[in-house]
Design a protein around this motif. Structure first.
Motif, PDB file in Angstrom:
ATOM      1  N   LEU A 154       0.810  -1.221   0.000  1.00  0.00           N
ATOM      2  CA  LEU A 154       0.000   0.000   0.000  1.00  0.00           C
ATOM      3  C   LEU A 154       0.847   1.276   0.000  1.00  0.00           C
ATOM      4  CD1 LEU A 154      -2.744  -1.322   2.416  1.00  0.00           C
ATOM      5  CD2 LEU A 154      -2.887  -1.049  -0.060  1.00  0.00           C
ATOM      6  N   GLN A 189       2.204   2.925  -2.484  1.00  0.00           N
ATOM      7  CA  GLN A 189       3.090   3.180  -3.619  1.00  0.00           C
ATOM      8  C   GLN A 189       2.335   3.553  -4.890  1.00  0.00           C
ATOM      9  OE1 GLN A 189       5.787  -0.099  -4.110  1.00  0.00           O
ATOM     10  NE2 GLN A 189       6.557   0.019  -2.029  1.00  0.00           N
ATOM     11  N   GLU A 240      -5.173   2.253   3.771  1.00  0.00           N
ATOM     12  CA  GLU A 240      -3.959   2.665   3.068  1.00  0.00           C
ATOM     13  C   GLU A 240      -3.527   4.085   3.416  1.00  0.00           C
ATOM     14  OE1 GLU A 240      -4.495   2.513  -1.184  1.00  0.00           O
ATOM     15  OE2 GLU A 240      -2.347   2.663  -1.566  1.00  0.00           O
ATOM     16  N   GLN A 241      -4.502   4.906   3.777  1.00  0.00           N
ATOM     17  CA  GLN A 241      -4.199   6.313   4.071  1.00  0.00           C
ATOM     18  C   GLN A 241      -3.200   6.458   5.219  1.00  0.00           C
ATOM     19  OE1 GLN A 241      -5.399   8.633   1.991  1.00  0.00           O
ATOM     20  NE2 GLN A 241      -6.338   6.916   0.918  1.00  0.00           N
ATOM     21  N   GLN A 242      -3.020   5.378   5.979  1.00  0.00           N
ATOM     22  CA  GLN A 242      -2.102   5.446   7.122  1.00  0.00           C
ATOM     23  C   GLN A 242      -0.635   5.538   6.696  1.00  0.00           C
ATOM     24  OE1 GLN A 242      -3.542   1.890   9.084  1.00  0.00           O
ATOM     25  NE2 GLN A 242      -5.503   2.859   9.546  1.00  0.00           N
ATOM     26  N   LYS A 243      -0.323   5.012   5.530  1.00  0.00           N
ATOM     27  CA  LYS A 243       1.067   5.000   5.080  1.00  0.00           C
ATOM     28  C   LYS A 243       1.620   6.419   4.957  1.00  0.00           C
ATOM     29  CE  LYS A 243       3.478   2.173   3.632  1.00  0.00           C
ATOM     30  NZ  LYS A 243       4.548   1.421   4.363  1.00  0.00           N
ATOM     31  N   GLY A 244       2.768   6.644   5.535  1.00  0.00           N
ATOM     32  CA  GLY A 244       3.397   7.957   5.474  1.00  0.00           C
ATOM     33  C   GLY A 244       3.662   8.420   4.053  1.00  0.00           C
ATOM     34  N   GLN A 245       3.979   7.480   3.194  1.00  0.00           N
ATOM     35  CA  GLN A 245       4.284   7.831   1.808  1.00  0.00           C
ATOM     36  C   GLN A 245       3.118   8.571   1.146  1.00  0.00           C
ATOM     37  OE1 GLN A 245       5.811   4.530  -0.510  1.00  0.00           O
ATOM     38  NE2 GLN A 245       5.720   5.672  -2.433  1.00  0.00           N
ATOM     39  N   VAL A 291       1.120  10.754   2.502  1.00  0.00           N
ATOM     40  CA  VAL A 291       1.136  12.173   2.872  1.00  0.00           C
ATOM     41  C   VAL A 291       2.190  12.916   2.060  1.00  0.00           C
ATOM     42  CG1 VAL A 291       1.279  13.807   4.763  1.00  0.00           C
ATOM     43  CG2 VAL A 291       0.436  11.497   5.195  1.00  0.00           C
ATOM     44  N   GLU A 292       3.347  12.285   1.905  1.00  0.00           N
ATOM     45  CA  GLU A 292       4.392  12.910   1.095  1.00  0.00           C
ATOM     46  C   GLU A 292       3.865  13.230  -0.305  1.00  0.00           C
ATOM     47  OE1 GLU A 292       8.183  10.393   3.055  1.00  0.00           O
ATOM     48  OE2 GLU A 292       7.647  10.114   0.960  1.00  0.00           O
ATOM     49  N   ARG A 317       0.832  13.520  -1.336  1.00  0.00           N
ATOM     50  CA  ARG A 317      -0.210  14.559  -1.330  1.00  0.00           C
ATOM     51  C   ARG A 317       0.414  15.944  -1.416  1.00  0.00           C
ATOM     52  NH1 ARG A 317      -3.530  11.805   3.186  1.00  0.00           N
ATOM     53  NH2 ARG A 317      -2.669  13.315   4.638  1.00  0.00           N
ATOM     54  N   ARG A 318       1.470  16.132  -0.624  1.00  0.00           N
ATOM     55  CA  ARG A 318       2.130  17.453  -0.638  1.00  0.00           C
ATOM     56  C   ARG A 318       2.714  17.754  -2.013  1.00  0.00           C
ATOM     57  NH1 ARG A 318       5.239  15.476   4.135  1.00  0.00           N
ATOM     58  NH2 ARG A 318       3.870  15.733   5.943  1.00  0.00           N
ATOM     59  N   GLN A 327      11.573  13.476   0.944  1.00  0.00           N
ATOM     60  CA  GLN A 327      10.449  12.541   0.817  1.00  0.00           C
ATOM     61  C   GLN A 327      10.851  11.445  -0.163  1.00  0.00           C
ATOM     62  OE1 GLN A 327       6.797  15.390   1.946  1.00  0.00           O
ATOM     63  NE2 GLN A 327       7.269  15.562  -0.214  1.00  0.00           N
ATOM     64  N   GLU A 328      11.816  10.668   0.249  1.00  0.00           N
ATOM     65  CA  GLU A 328      12.434   9.733  -0.691  1.00  0.00           C
ATOM     66  C   GLU A 328      11.507   8.618  -1.134  1.00  0.00           C
ATOM     67  OE1 GLU A 328      13.852  10.471   2.301  1.00  0.00           O
ATOM     68  OE2 GLU A 328      15.554  11.749   1.780  1.00  0.00           O
ATOM     69  N   HIS A 329      10.639   8.146  -0.220  1.00  0.00           N
ATOM     70  CA  HIS A 329       9.748   7.063  -0.651  1.00  0.00           C
ATOM     71  C   HIS A 329       8.912   7.518  -1.832  1.00  0.00           C
ATOM     72  CE1 HIS A 329      10.432   5.825   3.669  1.00  0.00           C
ATOM     73  NE2 HIS A 329      10.934   4.854   2.959  1.00  0.00           N
TER      74      HIS A 329
END
Lengths: 638, 638
Positions: free
Chosen positions: A129, A131, A160-165, A167-168, A170-171, A376-378
């Motif tokens: 999730l 990616q 899936e919204q929990q994944k930090g990636q 948020v990155e 989205r920005r 935000q490498e991921h």
């Protein structure tokens, strides 16, 4: 804004009935295919199917031409809702729905457990999730750059919204004002372990709005509402839109509804019968069970990535001894040189290190093609991968630890999706020096050897770097080009002439014999080459002839050079890399396989995390100084 | 709430002068140490020093006893501000400040470029952004569980806020209501490449509030404001608090102020002179330059992790043939069994997969010690690592792709910090079956071989799993215990007795000879063992004796077993793993090194991403079925 996408102002009434009907059929398909397979994810498939049937009907896609260049893109980030995706694509004529039902999750079939782009209409393989959304941001960026009249729809789960990636990305979508992107979240409020609110509370609307998105909250089973929200996101919105579509897991079958048990579990045959009955669908399960037993080789035409126009790579740069520069600076110069001749064809990604990785001049000159993604490498790994499939020669330059250690799994999905990304990693090895162990990437070969297709190149000096960058600019596929931090001396031949001169072209897999010698061979790469050449010189004084080989493609064996070197009897691998999983191991593996029994193989490398200090000191501490090599040669020659 | 922390209601006036003075001295130290080292990060060090001097003065820490059990914890997530940290710790008497200045970033010194916990007062090595905060959440969780009167302060950069992992950990801190945690952000609004707002716009306050935190916005150079905000966060707040401290990069030296150039660049000697002059500090730079030239072996007493009370591991479970279960189920049962006898000593982390990874029963019974972190693996890896150093036997169970592919870099920092984490990875290999390639972890050995200390164990069956889990429960260090998805048959001896019976204890590094044989040896592990035993049986009918060896510690060579096997002449490695970087390579490396010239080594493994289907089918497609092994033995025996 895509004029062919969601073109009715309001949803025609007769269409609602059609959508209802097709969604209902799909619900039956979903249940049949998971039961016939004995596994799969019916719950989220049932909750998202009304969304999917609406998107696939009104988006600008065409079952007769699923690969058209400016098509809308539908990317399924929660890849486990494959039953829903395959059923609606089948019902929309992309392929025979019966095949999807019968061969879902059958070994060898394209109808895999997580969406697979071997299936017409599927744009991207996903599964882990977070990616898929990032890859979709890359696609939307490319469409914007290409000025395609194309919209990208991303379907996501709520867990899936929990994944930090997420948020990155989205920005990043906000930063690049991707109004050609909409996200629709299947907000069924359940994840595997229960309510999303219990598992990990999230104020989704607040979180999206805090990152500058427009949020629309709708009933995800109301076709009118779905249509209106999507049409708004395509035709009206001036920023990226997130549609929170409130749905019910297992929707349509009363005993499945709102029960997380059905997230990832198929119905028994009895339960299937009961469910189909409720849906008013004929239970022809037997037909599929029989069909599944017959082998069928299902192959579809794949969509090719959007072609990159031929890159003009002429204009080799040759540096001489007086030019004091590092490989990363040479990379920056070559990039700029190629960019000048290939305007609008090259995209470069950065994670707040453009000064260090030498993409700053490119950034200054080609602002529109330079993407500063922040720390935000991921996201960077997945977004650049997504963009690389869409018509641009794509570079992502970063420090080694961020370009592979941090994003191994993102690069893995890129590899699965056969992206075309050029990862340029600077600051490899102890060569990083003072920043210390957290910043010293000393395991990249072991990581890339764990993939199947990624190619790794470690250029020897600025001249080889120039040729390598030109080489990869016209090759399809994922490449990792690695370099240290420090300046790299220009490598000369015995006679003082420049080694990688104007006549030289890089060839993947080929080693370079920098010095001939009969007494031992040192295989090395990157910053230690200079030390090996120094050792060669020192040893000559003692009448010892050390063959020095540059291994610029350390995942490959250059059989010719290795075999020529056998006569020296002693092989030393000498690397600024973890000694347990570096080139020494690759060579050892080869020699064992070929039964080169008489060779003494000595491995010099790093056997603990590095210190923080000047890299020359660090090499000494690690036993990797010139003197260490000289000593090792003397100790081992026969 | 810590009664010894920030105990004055308001900051005593005389203290302000002291803080000003000490911060000013520290600014001088920061500039001296970076100039003497010729590198480092003065910019953020200067902006954060007022924050740091306030925290380190009023937090409950003690330079005479830096390791006291219930001390407050100060964790520096932006590890590059080490000059600030070392200077204030030195000035507060944790060590000789002159050593820190003179030996900063000198190879071998503990005063590394990124904060190193060899330095008294430093709690955690950090460097790659985002991870330190997560580790701190783990520490705060542990302190809450331990009911220690201890507060955790996390210092972070503002650029760092971009990392997705940060958002995950924010949500987790809220979920567990960590009012014993405060974050203070050095909001100087600059990152390497320029303004944080240009690089990647973020509404920090909105983002924190959207995840349920309380946010306080202060002037980060106003000691009163810093004190008040911190005191509030310790004594009053009922939820985690984020303090956005508005600062200026390079604060204190006019030509450095608000210029991102000084993020990561030291002053020249001339500029240093100018800067010290402005700070009113005597320029004794020469003294440090001289001192640096002299070697000095600086060693401090390290803080030991908080001890886990002895774990009672008695009560072995022995399964017999009739018990149909997978290793993951056996893990769950053993975990529960140990937990019953060791109440309050064990913590378990989950990422929304407790049903599949079999920690659900533990979760139901020991709710307070079970942490459901949602689909947030980066945070889970770092948080569980942080907690593991603080008095609990710590398990994190997840699917293989999430437990290592996704979090390689987080595990790397755990390893650097010598955490004590037990990662239990289920769903390894093609054995995953229908979920397909994105969910099949087939590269974990290559990844762990790229570390130095992580131990890897792949138990053979439920009986060995039970013994392995007991074994690691009383061993310090990071372990990865891997298992497939499917049920695992119970392994018997030749005579039908249970192999891993009550008398068996697991020993790390030891292989198990499951069947004797003279004609060839198969080295295997995990789910393929059953196939190898089947092949052994089939080959017996042709009078071929296949030695079957279980390699439960595949990163290690059991020299005794390997040497005994040499007589068989043929070695076959047979693994549900990438063939290029699995056990075959490890064995090959060893054999080459030992010059076992007469051995034929044949490697059977996976050479492309797996399909989606029943695992037995997938093994066949990959050439890993029993018949494939039988054939391979026949082809290779002499």
């Amino acid at each position: 804004m895509n004029s062919n996408s969601f073109k009715y102002e309001t949803l025609p009434k007769k269409d609602i009935e059609k959508l209802k009907k097709i969604s209902n059929l799909c619900r039956g398909d979903i249940l049949k295919m998971t039961t016939v397979a004995g596994s799969g994810h019916p719950g989220g498939s049932m909750s998202s199917i009304d969304i999917l049937s609406t998107i696939y009907k009104y988006a600008n896609i065409n079952s007769n031409n699923p690969c058209m260049k400016d098509r809308d893109r539908v990317i399924i980030s929660n890849g486990h809702i494959s039953p829903a995706v395959y059923s609606i694509l089948g019902r929309n004529g992309f392929f025979d729905i019966d095949d999807a039902i019968a061969y879902f999750r059958k070994a060898g079939s394209p109808f895999e457990g997580h969406v697979d782009k071997r299936v017409p209409g599927v744009e991207m393989n996903t599964g882990n999730l977070g990616q898929g959304f990032s890859a979709a941001v890359g696609v939307a960026l490319a469409n914007k750059l290409n000025q395609y009249d194309s919209h990208t729809f991303v379907v996501m789960g709520d867990g899936e919204q929990q994944k930090g990636q997420i948020v990155e990305s989205r920005r990043i979508a906000r930063k690049y004002n991707l109004s050609n992107l909409s996200v629709i979240i299947d907000f069924n409020q359940l994840q595997i372990s229960g309510s999303i609110h219990d598992i990990m509370m999230q104020e989704l609307k607040d979180e999206y709005e805090a990152t500058g998105w427009e949020v629309i909250d709708i009933d995800g089973h109301d076709f009118n509402a779905i249509y209106r929200a999507l049409r708004y996101s395509v035709h009206t919105a001036v920023k990226p839109v997130a549609i929170i579509a409130r749905t019910s897991m297992g929707k349509g079958v009363s005993f499945m509804q709102n029960d997380e048990k059905w997230h990832g579990q198929a119905l028994s045959e009895d339960k299937l019968d009961e469910a189909l009955d409720e849906l008013g669908i004929n239970n022809n399960f037997e037909k599929y069970r029989k069909k599944r037993k017959k082998e069928k080789n299902i192959k579809f035409k794949k969509c090719k990535p959007i072609k990159i126009p031929e890159i003009d790579i002429d204009g080799k740069i040759v540096y001489n001894e007086k030019d004091k520069l590092g490989n990363r600076t040479a990379f920056g110069k070559t990039l700029l040189n190629i960019a000048e001749k290939n305007k609008g064809k090259i995209a470069v990604f950065d994670c707040d290190l453009s000064g260090s990785v030498r993409t700053k001049e490119f950034a200054n000159k080609y602002e529109d093609y330079f993407f500063q993604l922040g720390i935000q490498e991921h996201s960077a790994a997945s977004i650049s991968g997504g963009l690389s499939l869409n018509g641009f020669l794509t570079f992502w330059a970063d420090f080694g630890v961020f370009a592979v250690d941090e994003v191994f799994n993102q690069l893995r999905l890129n590899e699965i999706n056969k992206t075309n990304l050029k990862v340029i990693a600077t600051h490899l090895g102890l060569n990083v020096g003072e920043d210390g162990k957290t910043h010293q990437s000393i395991n990249y070969l072991g990581l890339f050897r764990s993939f199947f297709d990624f190619k790794v190149i470690i250029p020897a000096d600025p001249n080889q770097t120039d040729k390598v960058i030109r080489h990869i600019s016209n090759k399809y596929g994922n490449y990792f080009v690695g370099m240290g931090r420090a300046k790299s001396p220009i490598i000369s031949k015995d006679d003082g002439e420049i080694f990688f001169d104007r006549s030289y072209d890089f060839e993947y897999g080929k080693y370079d014999v920098l010095r001939e010698g009969d007494d031992a061979t040192v295989f090395t790469y990157g910053p230690l080459i200079a030390y090996a050449l120094e050792a060669h010189k020192k040893l000559l004084k003692d009448d010892i002839n050390l063959r020095v080989v540059n291994v610029a493609s350390p995942l490959e064996i250059d059989e010719k050079v290795v075999e020529e070197s056998i006569k020296t009897g002693v092989f030393i691998t000498y690397e600024d890399h973890n000694v347990y999983n570096g080139f020494g191991t690759i060579l050892s593996d080869y020699l064992m396989n070929k039964k080169y029994n008489n060779i003494d193989l000595v491995k010099m490398g790093i056997n603990e995390y590095g210190k923080s200090g000047h890299y020359e000191q660090l090499y000494k501490i690690a036993g990797l100084g010139t003197d260490n090599l000289v000593e090792m040669v003397k100790k081992n020659i026969k």
